[in-house]
Design a protein around this motif. Structure first.
Motif, PDB file in Angstrom:
ATOM      1  N   UNK A   1     -64.418  12.212 -10.290  1.00  0.00           N
ATOM      2  CA  UNK A   1     -63.680  11.112  -9.717  1.00  0.00           C
ATOM      3  C   UNK A   1     -62.377  11.651  -9.139  1.00  0.00           C
ATOM      4  N   UNK A   2     -62.155  11.396  -7.911  1.00  0.00           N
ATOM      5  CA  UNK A   2     -60.948  11.967  -7.317  1.00  0.00           C
ATOM      6  C   UNK A   2     -59.792  10.990  -7.367  1.00  0.00           C
ATOM      7  N   UNK A   3     -58.636  11.533  -7.716  1.00  0.00           N
ATOM      8  CA  UNK A   3     -57.385  10.789  -7.750  1.00  0.00           C
ATOM      9  C   UNK A   3     -56.328  11.685  -7.129  1.00  0.00           C
ATOM     10  N   UNK A   4     -55.568  11.147  -6.188  1.00  0.00           N
ATOM     11  CA  UNK A   4     -54.517  11.944  -5.591  1.00  0.00           C
ATOM     12  C   UNK A   4     -54.192  11.502  -4.187  1.00  0.00           C
ATOM     13  N   UNK A   5     -53.384  12.324  -3.552  1.00  0.00           N
ATOM     14  CA  UNK A   5     -52.920  12.071  -2.195  1.00  0.00           C
ATOM     15  C   UNK A   5     -53.515  13.163  -1.316  1.00  0.00           C
ATOM     16  N   UNK A   6     -54.188  12.751  -0.246  1.00  0.00           N
ATOM     17  CA  UNK A   6     -54.896  13.695   0.603  1.00  0.00           C
ATOM     18  C   UNK A   6     -54.453  13.535   2.052  1.00  0.00           C
ATOM     19  N   UNK A   7     -54.131  14.650   2.674  1.00  0.00           N
ATOM     20  CA  UNK A   7     -53.759  14.664   4.080  1.00  0.00           C
ATOM     21  C   UNK A   7     -55.005  14.904   4.910  1.00  0.00           C
ATOM     22  N   UNK A   8     -55.264  13.998   5.843  1.00  0.00           N
ATOM     23  CA  UNK A   8     -56.394  14.128   6.753  1.00  0.00           C
ATOM     24  C   UNK A   8     -55.872  14.787   8.025  1.00  0.00           C
ATOM     25  N   UNK A   9     -56.026  16.081   8.122  1.00  0.00           N
ATOM     26  CA  UNK A   9     -55.463  16.821   9.254  1.00  0.00           C
ATOM     27  C   UNK A   9     -56.116  16.465  10.584  1.00  0.00           C
ATOM     28  N   UNK A  10     -57.365  16.023  10.553  1.00  0.00           N
ATOM     29  CA  UNK A  10     -58.043  15.693  11.807  1.00  0.00           C
ATOM     30  C   UNK A  10     -57.527  14.383  12.398  1.00  0.00           C
ATOM     31  N   UNK A  11     -57.063  13.475  11.546  1.00  0.00           N
ATOM     32  CA  UNK A  11     -56.577  12.178  12.032  1.00  0.00           C
ATOM     33  C   UNK A  11     -55.084  11.997  11.796  1.00  0.00           C
ATOM     34  N   UNK A  12     -54.425  13.009  11.225  1.00  0.00           N
ATOM     35  CA  UNK A  12     -52.997  12.959  10.904  1.00  0.00           C
ATOM     36  C   UNK A  12     -52.658  11.786   9.998  1.00  0.00           C
ATOM     37  N   UNK A  13     -53.543  11.445   9.116  1.00  0.00           N
ATOM     38  CA  UNK A  13     -53.311  10.345   8.184  1.00  0.00           C
ATOM     39  C   UNK A  13     -53.174  10.852   6.761  1.00  0.00           C
ATOM     40  N   UNK A  14     -52.682   9.974   5.901  1.00  0.00           N
ATOM     41  CA  UNK A  14     -52.539  10.279   4.486  1.00  0.00           C
ATOM     42  C   UNK A  14     -53.293   9.194   3.724  1.00  0.00           C
ATOM     43  N   UNK A  15     -54.139   9.620   2.794  1.00  0.00           N
ATOM     44  CA  UNK A  15     -54.952   8.683   2.026  1.00  0.00           C
ATOM     45  C   UNK A  15     -54.667   8.856   0.538  1.00  0.00           C
ATOM     46  N   UNK A  16     -54.528   7.739  -0.149  1.00  0.00           N
ATOM     47  CA  UNK A  16     -54.267   7.755  -1.585  1.00  0.00           C
ATOM     48  C   UNK A  16     -55.514   7.247  -2.297  1.00  0.00           C
ATOM     49  N   UNK A  17     -56.018   8.051  -3.228  1.00  0.00           N
ATOM     50  CA  UNK A  17     -57.202   7.693  -4.002  1.00  0.00           C
ATOM     51  C   UNK A  17     -56.828   7.531  -5.468  1.00  0.00           C
ATOM     52  N   UNK A  18     -57.419   6.529  -6.103  1.00  0.00           N
ATOM     53  CA  UNK A  18     -57.242   6.300  -7.532  1.00  0.00           C
ATOM     54  C   UNK A  18     -58.620   6.104  -8.131  1.00  0.00           C
ATOM     55  N   UNK A  19     -58.990   7.014  -9.005  1.00  0.00           N
ATOM     56  CA  UNK A  19     -60.283   6.956  -9.700  1.00  0.00           C
ATOM     57  C   UNK A  19     -61.450   6.765  -8.741  1.00  0.00           C
ATOM     58  N   UNK A  20     -61.424   7.546  -7.679  1.00  0.00           N
ATOM     59  CA  UNK A  20     -62.532   7.551  -6.740  1.00  0.00           C
ATOM     60  C   UNK A  20     -62.494   6.504  -5.651  1.00  0.00           C
ATOM     61  N   UNK A  21     -61.509   5.618  -5.666  1.00  0.00           N
ATOM     62  CA  UNK A  21     -61.415   4.578  -4.641  1.00  0.00           C
ATOM     63  C   UNK A  21     -60.159   4.772  -3.802  1.00  0.00           C
ATOM     64  N   UNK A  22     -60.314   4.626  -2.491  1.00  0.00           N
ATOM     65  CA  UNK A  22     -59.151   4.705  -1.617  1.00  0.00           C
ATOM     66  C   UNK A  22     -58.346   3.419  -1.806  1.00  0.00           C
TER      67      UNK A  22
END
Length: 57
Positions: A1-22
């Motif tokens: 299950x992923x939790x964290x902050x992820x940078x999407x370099x292809x779209x220049x966006x930042x996504x925050x996931x908590x227990x597998x859900x964006x």
């Protein structure tokens, strides 16, 4: 299950996931930082008001 902050370099966006859900997306790292600075400021104001209520007559 992923939790964290992820940078999407292809779209220049930042996504925050908590227990597998964006749970949140930001259009840029600057927007992510600005939102979190605003939230920290709000927490500081709230804490200051609580302390004033507690210690001032």
């Amino acid at each position: 299950m992923r939790t964290g902050i992820y940078l999407d370099k292809t779209k220049s966006g930042v996504h925050v996931y908590w227990r597998g859900q964006k749970v949140m997306s930001y259009p840029s790292m600057d927007a992510f930082i600005a939102a979190h600075l605003e939230a920290l400021d709000a927490l500081d104001r709230h804490q200051e008001a609580l302390l004033e209520d507690e210690y001032q007559p």
